[in-house]
Structures are given as C-alpha cells and as structure tokens.
Scaffold this motif. Structure first.
Motif, PDB file in Angstrom:
ATOM      1  N   ILE A 179       0.850  -0.843  -0.135  1.00 38.34           N
ATOM      2  CA  ILE A 179      -0.199   0.499   0.133  1.00 38.34           C
ATOM      3  C   ILE A 179       0.942   1.109  -0.115  1.00 38.34           C
ATOM      4  N   GLU A 180       1.709   1.322   0.965  1.00 36.08           N
ATOM      5  CA  GLU A 180       3.104   2.648   0.247  1.00 36.08           C
ATOM      6  C   GLU A 180       3.089   2.284  -0.798  1.00 36.08           C
ATOM      7  N   HIS A 181       3.394   1.398  -1.342  1.00 40.95           N
ATOM      8  CA  HIS A 181       4.188   2.005  -2.649  1.00 40.95           C
ATOM      9  C   HIS A 181       3.229   2.630  -3.761  1.00 40.95           C
ATOM     10  N   TYR A 182       1.717   2.106  -3.810  1.00 43.50           N
ATOM     11  CA  TYR A 182       0.883   2.846  -4.593  1.00 43.50           C
ATOM     12  C   TYR A 182       0.139   4.154  -3.560  1.00 43.50           C
ATOM     13  N   GLY A 183       0.440   4.156  -3.034  1.00 38.17           N
ATOM     14  CA  GLY A 183       0.284   4.871  -2.350  1.00 38.17           C
ATOM     15  C   GLY A 183       1.247   5.977  -2.550  1.00 38.17           C
ATOM     16  N   CYS A 184       2.843   5.954  -2.893  1.00 34.87           N
ATOM     17  CA  CYS A 184       3.886   7.183  -3.405  1.00 34.87           C
ATOM     18  C   CYS A 184       3.077   7.103  -4.961  1.00 34.87           C
ATOM     19  N   MET A 185       2.524   6.185  -5.816  1.00 35.86           N
ATOM     20  CA  MET A 185       2.075   6.340  -6.912  1.00 35.86           C
ATOM     21  C   MET A 185       1.111   7.950  -7.279  1.00 35.86           C
ATOM     22  N   VAL A 186       0.096   7.827  -6.500  1.00 37.37           N
ATOM     23  CA  VAL A 186      -0.714   8.615  -5.797  1.00 37.37           C
ATOM     24  C   VAL A 186      -0.490   9.836  -5.860  1.00 37.37           C
ATOM     25  N   ASP A 187       0.448   9.623  -4.913  1.00 36.77           N
ATOM     26  CA  ASP A 187       1.494  11.350  -4.812  1.00 36.77           C
ATOM     27  C   ASP A 187       2.216  12.259  -6.054  1.00 36.77           C
ATOM     28  N   LEU A 188       2.416  10.446  -6.664  1.00 33.79           N
ATOM     29  CA  LEU A 188       3.407  10.881  -8.313  1.00 33.79           C
ATOM     30  C   LEU A 188       2.353  11.952  -8.823  1.00 33.79           C
ATOM     31  N   LEU A 189       1.652  11.569  -9.185  1.00 32.27           N
ATOM     32  CA  LEU A 189       0.116  12.021  -9.688  1.00 32.27           C
ATOM     33  C   LEU A 189      -0.306  13.040  -9.727  1.00 32.27           C
ATOM     34  N   GLY A 190      -0.770  13.380  -8.035  1.00 34.90           N
ATOM     35  CA  GLY A 190      -1.215  14.511  -7.507  1.00 34.90           C
ATOM     36  C   GLY A 190      -0.465  15.615  -7.422  1.00 34.90           C
ATOM     37  N   ARG A 191       0.666  15.222  -6.662  1.00 33.72           N
ATOM     38  CA  ARG A 191       2.132  16.381  -7.135  1.00 33.72           C
ATOM     39  C   ARG A 191       2.196  17.301  -8.771  1.00 33.72           C
ATOM     40  N   ALA A 192       1.709  16.133  -9.606  1.00 34.68           N
ATOM     41  CA  ALA A 192       1.988  16.597 -10.860  1.00 34.68           C
ATOM     42  C   ALA A 192       0.830  17.766 -11.369  1.00 34.68           C
ATOM     43  N   GLY A 193      -0.053  17.382 -10.310  1.00 35.55           N
ATOM     44  CA  GLY A 193      -1.429  18.212 -11.150  1.00 35.55           C
ATOM     45  C   GLY A 193      -2.944  17.193 -11.926  1.00 35.55           C
ATOM     46  N   MET A 194      -2.173  15.874 -11.646  1.00 36.69           N
ATOM     47  CA  MET A 194      -2.631  14.538 -12.751  1.00 36.69           C
ATOM     48  C   MET A 194      -3.757  14.783 -11.617  1.00 36.69           C
ATOM     49  N   VAL A 195      -4.625  15.036 -11.093  1.00 34.40           N
ATOM     50  CA  VAL A 195      -5.634  14.917  -9.636  1.00 34.40           C
ATOM     51  C   VAL A 195      -6.194  13.656 -10.632  1.00 34.40           C
ATOM     52  N   ASN A 196      -7.002  13.462 -11.727  1.00 37.43           N
ATOM     53  CA  ASN A 196      -7.918  12.620 -11.881  1.00 37.43           C
ATOM     54  C   ASN A 196      -7.096  11.661 -12.450  1.00 37.43           C
ATOM     55  N   GLU A 197      -6.102  11.299 -12.819  1.00 32.04           N
ATOM     56  CA  GLU A 197      -5.327  10.079 -13.190  1.00 32.04           C
ATOM     57  C   GLU A 197      -5.823   9.597 -11.788  1.00 32.04           C
ATOM     58  N   ALA A 198      -4.774  10.237 -10.593  1.00 35.70           N
ATOM     59  CA  ALA A 198      -4.742   9.457  -9.616  1.00 35.70           C
ATOM     60  C   ALA A 198      -6.039   8.979  -8.658  1.00 35.70           C
ATOM     61  N   HIS A 199      -7.303   9.481  -8.951  1.00 33.54           N
ATOM     62  CA  HIS A 199      -8.331   9.099  -8.551  1.00 33.54           C
ATOM     63  C   HIS A 199      -8.584   7.674  -9.616  1.00 33.54           C
ATOM     64  N   ALA A 225      -6.827  20.092  -2.665  1.00 28.15           N
ATOM     65  CA  ALA A 225      -5.876  21.287  -1.941  1.00 28.15           C
ATOM     66  C   ALA A 225      -5.572  21.460  -2.996  1.00 28.15           C
ATOM     67  N   MET A 226      -4.164  21.496  -2.929  1.00 28.95           N
ATOM     68  CA  MET A 226      -2.972  21.658  -3.319  1.00 28.95           C
ATOM     69  C   MET A 226      -3.557  22.655  -5.158  1.00 28.95           C
ATOM     70  N   HIS A 227      -4.451  21.662  -5.909  1.00 29.93           N
ATOM     71  CA  HIS A 227      -4.538  21.864  -7.441  1.00 29.93           C
ATOM     72  C   HIS A 227      -5.810  23.087  -7.423  1.00 29.93           C
ATOM     73  N   GLY A 228      -6.537  22.806  -6.113  1.00 29.27           N
ATOM     74  CA  GLY A 228      -8.150  23.379  -6.737  1.00 29.27           C
ATOM     75  C   GLY A 228      -8.645  22.076  -7.604  1.00 29.27           C
ATOM     76  N   HIS A 229      -9.256  21.345  -7.191  1.00 25.99           N
ATOM     77  CA  HIS A 229     -10.290  19.927  -7.522  1.00 25.99           C
ATOM     78  C   HIS A 229     -11.182  19.974  -6.418  1.00 25.99           C
ATOM     79  N   VAL A 230     -12.574  20.517  -6.131  1.00 24.54           N
ATOM     80  CA  VAL A 230     -13.153  20.635  -5.230  1.00 24.54           C
ATOM     81  C   VAL A 230     -14.084  19.488  -5.079  1.00 24.54           C
ATOM     82  N   ALA A 231     -15.040  18.909  -6.800  1.00 24.07           N
ATOM     83  CA  ALA A 231     -15.562  18.131  -6.494  1.00 24.07           C
ATOM     84  C   ALA A 231     -14.987  16.864  -5.878  1.00 24.07           C
ATOM     85  N   LEU A 232     -13.251  16.163  -6.518  1.00 28.09           N
ATOM     86  CA  LEU A 232     -12.727  14.843  -6.297  1.00 28.09           C
ATOM     87  C   LEU A 232     -12.745  15.392  -4.818  1.00 28.09           C
ATOM     88  N   GLY A 233     -11.902  16.210  -4.643  1.00 30.81           N
ATOM     89  CA  GLY A 233     -11.188  16.158  -2.907  1.00 30.81           C
ATOM     90  C   GLY A 233     -12.761  16.158  -2.013  1.00 30.81           C
TER      91      GLY A 233
END
Length: 604
Positions: free
Chosen positions: A369-389, A412-420
């Motif tokens: 789960i830690e590795h999957y969490g890193c991948m979600v973080d990787l996509l999220g930080r890059a602004g690829m929030v929908n891809e992370a979801h 919160a970082m990239h302003g995606h309210v609905a997904l948040g």
C-alpha cells in the motif's frame, strides 16, 4: 492467546512423560562423539547428518539427552524451527532446559506465537518455569506486541516468585516498552534494584521507538549520571531519538563519541548515523558516513537513498540507486519507497512508473500500500488529479486512509473541489476523526471562495470535538531545542526576536518581496493577512536563530506542517540577504535554502 497448537505443530503428548519414568540409554563413546561434534558444528546440514548418524548407531530418537543437545545446537544457529520441533516432539520427557531452548528458538523466529503454545503445554505437564523461561517468553511476546498476554505472563512471574530477578525485569521492561506501554515499562524499571546497561537500554529504546524522543534523551543523561557507559545499542536508540527531534548537534556529539570508543565500525551504528544526519538535513554528512563505512548493507544504501530523496535531491537518490544496482545488491520494498518518493518530489512521472514496474518485473517484489500511495502522490503533485483517482480505482489493494488523504491533499493543492469532496467522503468512513482532513477540505473550500462551506467544516470540527494540531517550529541553539508557534511571545528573548523580525520584513521588501496573502485561507482584511503571514512559526524560529548563532552558520528548522508558499518565498530571500544556508524540514521533506534558491526547485 489460545493455547491450542496448530495441527502441523501439535506435539505427541503421549511421549512427553516425566523424565523419572524413563530409562536413559548408556552414554557410550558414540554418544560422546555426537555431542563433541555438535558442540563445534555451526552448519545446519552437518547437524542433520550428525543426527542421522546417531540414529544409525543406536541412539534412540526419543533420547532426551541427545535431543537436548540437538535442539540447543539447532537453535544456536537459528535453524528452521519445523525440523527442531520434530525432534522435540519425539523426545521422551523433555526437561525444562529443552523447553526453554525451544521457547528461545521460537522467540527468535518468524513464528513467536508458538513460544506461548509451548508455555501452556509445560503447565499441562506440570513442568514449572525456571529463571530462564520468562526472559525468552517475554521476548516472544514483545515480538507479538500482545499486551494482554504480556500482562498475564507478568502476573505468572509474580506467582512463581521470579519477578524480582534482574534479567526477568529487563525482559519485562523491553516487552512493555516494545508494546508501547512505556509507563508500565518505567514502573518495572524503577523496581530494578541494580540497573545495568541492558535495563537502561530497554527503556531508552522504548521511548525512542514510541515517539517520545525527549524522554529518551532525558533517560540517556540520567544513565550517564549513574555511571553507566553506553554501548552500540544505546547509541542507536539515542540516534533514533535525535533523528526524530532533528537534533543535529546531539547527532554530531554522538558521532564523536562512537569514534572515540571504537563503535564506528558497528554496522547498525553506521546506519543509524546515516539516518540521523539525513533526518537532520545534514545529507552531505550522511553521505560522508556512508563513504567511510568499512562494510555496507542494503539498509545502508536504502538509508542514504531515502535521505537524498527526503532532502529534496531526488536525482541524487536515483543515481545512488543505480550504483546500488551495479553493485548487484537486491533492493528491498523500503528501497523502492525511497526511489518512488524521489520521483514524486521531482515530478518524474514516467520515470516513477518505470521504477514501479521494475520493482515487480525485475525484482519480484509485490507492491504494498505504501508503494501505491507513492504513485498517487506522484500523480497528484504533478497536477494529474483525475489520473490519480483513476489509479486508485484500479488498485488491486483496498485503498486505505493514507491513499485517500494523499488524493485530498493533491485536490487542495490544485483546486479540485469535486474530487476533493469524494476523497473526504471516503476518509469519513475510514478515519473520521483525523483533524487534517477537515483542515484540507476547509482550505479547499476557502481557496475556491466558498467561505460558508469552509466555516461549515470548521463548525463540524468544533461540534465533534476535533482539534486542529497547532503549527509549531523547532530550532536547536546552544544544545537546547526552542519551540515557536504562530505569534509566539512566550520566549525570554521575545523583544530581540520581534526586532529582528521587523528588520527581516524591511530587507525583504527592499528585495521586492510581496506577501502571498492567498495562502491565508480566512475571510479577513488584506492587512490582517499580511500580519498573520509575518508571524508564522518558522519565521520566528529563523529570526531567533539569526540573533543567536554566528554569522555564516547554517540554520535548521523543524516544522510539523507543510511549508506555505509565502514562507518558502521569504526564506529563499532571507538565505540570500543574510548569506545563510537555511534548512527547513516540514512534515514530509527538507528544503535546503541557499543564495536565494531552494533544493526543491519550487516543486513540493
């Protein structure tokens, strides 16, 4: 704990008769030869050969004396316990020595729960425990982290009159401390009449691993006052505590001490030093220790890879991983956490997926789960929030609260309210009382100008009794750690600190600095927002350090929350104006500010 044995390990109780009812074979030259061979043999296959030879030459498989020596030899070399257990179940009337050896073997194995099963069967056969039984048994319980069973065994030591023995007390301290019951550990610790090195180590380590580093350091000082010299185990515990506090000066003193007493060659000490320096922001010193180590383990390489990544030098972390591969060392799951973390904090999305795939395809490691969490973080930080979801929805593992919280943070970082809101709804099911989730959602609403919704979240927090963890910053000056909170005026040098803060503000404006008031996510006037930014805890800590340390020395600040954009911009300018390296550790990484720039390259 249930006393029944698993079917595969159930002993033949008909064999386990009292020793007095059995005939012991004559101990002739064959027996003496076997014992002599066992006493010098450290090879598992060779011990099996000796066992087979003894049976062929007439020594019964049920012989308790031969069985005792075989089991002792096997446990001494950490041989697989199933074979050892098979020997044990064939012995007629095993003695308490044999039981203790078996309990020790299981305590040091991957199946420590079988130690408790043996203990229950001792009682079934009316075999009383002796002075060696409980230290081994408590070690197994510490591995299991079963406090209920630990308390039951504690009462048994009292019943059998063995609770006053120092090695039983030491084991009890270790058990309680490892299980997180540090107060219980301290009560037993106080009852030990003559506290030796093992006693002190058991409680120093307990505080260190349970997130109470200040108590660990206090205990270390008391240990010195009592004239007890630390060993390698002590220093590793001390370094763990120092790493959590970010106490660099303490780490350097510890480094000098281990050099002085010759402990620097200890692999565990070297690894702890790397970890301490890395977690204190002194990554170059961590690299120096790594280079000076006579021998290195995968843990050494992993500690430095994670250290480079945490300190914002992701590319260096990946280069080091390449060197590790060329050394033909096999990375662990933790190594890949560091590698993926490095990719995440450098924005290396495609590279991150390449490493993620190599982890499975090349090294056969199943992502956790830690590795999957890193991948979600990787996509999220890059602004690829929908891809992370989408990535979360396709995970083969059930996403936990940390994964959803990572997505919420990215929203919160990239302003995606609905997904948040979707992420928050899942968190409400998995971890409803976490204050950070409320804060992230409130900030998300505030950044979108939805002040009523933001206030509604805050009211819900108040109604449910959820309190926000207050932001604070720590800075070490003069062998003392000073703590600051926003707008703090409790420090004895508050007048000098605020005078320096005013000087900093003037110099920043001369450099063209404009407060990033968009970071102040409350509905107040612009002037009040600027004032709020000025008194952030890390700015107070930096101001204090500037007036308290010689010109040109580095400043290290430890912060429990994420560095805001305004403080990041301001600290870059401060590093240039005052010609200081300023190292800030926030809740997830380090920022090294030097000459107006940051190691994160403004990506964090």
């Amino acid at each position: 704990m249930h006393s029944r044995w698993p079917t595969s390990l159930h002993p033949n109780l008909s064999n386990l008769l009292p020793l007095s009812t059995l005939q012991t074979p004559t101990k002739g030259p064959t027996f003496r030869k076997c014992i002599a061979l066992l006493q010098t043999q450290k090879s598992y296959p060779k011990i099996i050969q000796i066992h087979a030879w003894s049976i062929r030459h007439g020594i019964p498989i049920t012989d308790p004396c031969m069985g005792k020596h075989l089991i002792f030899s096997l446990v001494s070399i950490s041989a697989p316990m199933p074979y050892t257990h098979t020997i044990f179940t064939h012995i007629h009337g095993p003695t308490i020595f044999t039981y203790n050896t078996m309990i020790k073997g299981y305590a040091e194995s991957d199946t420590p729960h079988h130690a408790m099963h043996l203990y229950h069967h001792m009682h079934a056969l009316s075999i009383l425990p002796d002075t060696h039984t409980y230290p081994f048994l408590l070690k197994a319980i510490a591995k299991l982290m079963d406090t209920r069973v630990g308390e039951m065994v504690h009462s048994q030591t009292i019943k059998h009159g063995l609770d006053g023995l120092v090695f039983v007390q030491n084991s009890m301290v270790h058990m309680y401390a490892t299980c997180g019951l540090v107060e219980n550990a301290y009560k037993v610790f106080e009852m030990v009449p003559e506290k030796g090195l093992v006693t002190w180590n058991s409680l120093i380590n307990g505080y260190a691993i349970n997130g109470r580093p200040n108590e660990a350091l206090t205990l270390y000082r008391e240990m010195g006052h009592h004239g007890v010299a630390p060993d390698g185990f002590t220093m590793v515990s001390l370094m763990c505590a120092g790493a959590e506090l970010g106490a660099l000066a303490l780490g350097r003193r510890a480094h000098v001490y281990v050099l002085k007493v010759g402990l620097i060659g200890n692999l565990h000490v070297g690894n702890a030093l790397i970890d301490l320096y890395a977690k204190c922001g002194a990554i170059r010193e961590a690299h120096w220790v790594f280079g000076e180590m006579g021998s290195r383990s995968v843990v050494s390489w992993t500690s430095l890879i994670v250290g480079w990544a945490l300190n914002g030098y992701g590319e260096d972390a990946l280069k080091l991983f390449g060197c590790m591969e060329r050394e033909e060392l096999v990375p662990t799951e933790i190594t890949f956490v560091g590698v993926l973390y490095a990719c995440s904090h450098c924005g290396l999305v495609s590279e991150g997926f390449e490493y993620f795939n190599r982890m499975r395809d090349v090294y056969g490691l199943v992502p956790k789960i830690e590795h999957y969490g890193c991948m979600v973080d990787l996509l999220g930080r890059a602004g690829m929030v929908n891809e992370a979801h989408e990535f979360i929805s396709k995970m083969p593992l059930e996403p936990n609260a940390v994964v959803w919280r990572t997505l919420l943070g990215a929203c919160a970082m990239h302003g995606h309210v609905a997904l948040g809101e979707i992420a928050r709804s899942r968190l409400a099911e998995l971890d409803p009382g976490h204050c950070g989730d409320y804060v992230l959602l409130s900030n998300l609403y505030a950044s979108d100008g939805r002040w009523l919704d933001a206030q509604g979240v805050r009211k819900t927090m108040f109604r449910k009794g959820v309190r926000k963890a207050p932001g604070h910053s720590l800075v070490e000056v003069g062998n003392c750690v000073h703590e600051f909170v926003m707008g703090d005026r409790s420090h004895p040098q508050k007048d000098e600190i605020y005078a320096m803060l005013e000087e900093i503000t003037k110099l920043l404006k001369l450099q063209g600095y404009m407060p990033r008031t968009s970071n102040v996510l409350v509905d107040i006037e612009e002037e009040e927002k600027e004032k709020a930014l000025c008194y952030h805890s890390e700015k107070l800590a930096i101001a204090f350090a500037l007036i308290s340390t010689p010109s040109g020395t580095a400043i290290t600040v430890i912060k429990n929350l994420r560095v805001c954009v305004d403080c990041h911009v301001a600290t870059k300018i401060i590093s240039k104006v005052f010609d200081r390296e300023i190292i800030v550790r926030d809740r997830s990484r380090f920022h090294h500010f030097r000459d107006g720039s940051c190691s994160c390259k403004d990506y964090w």
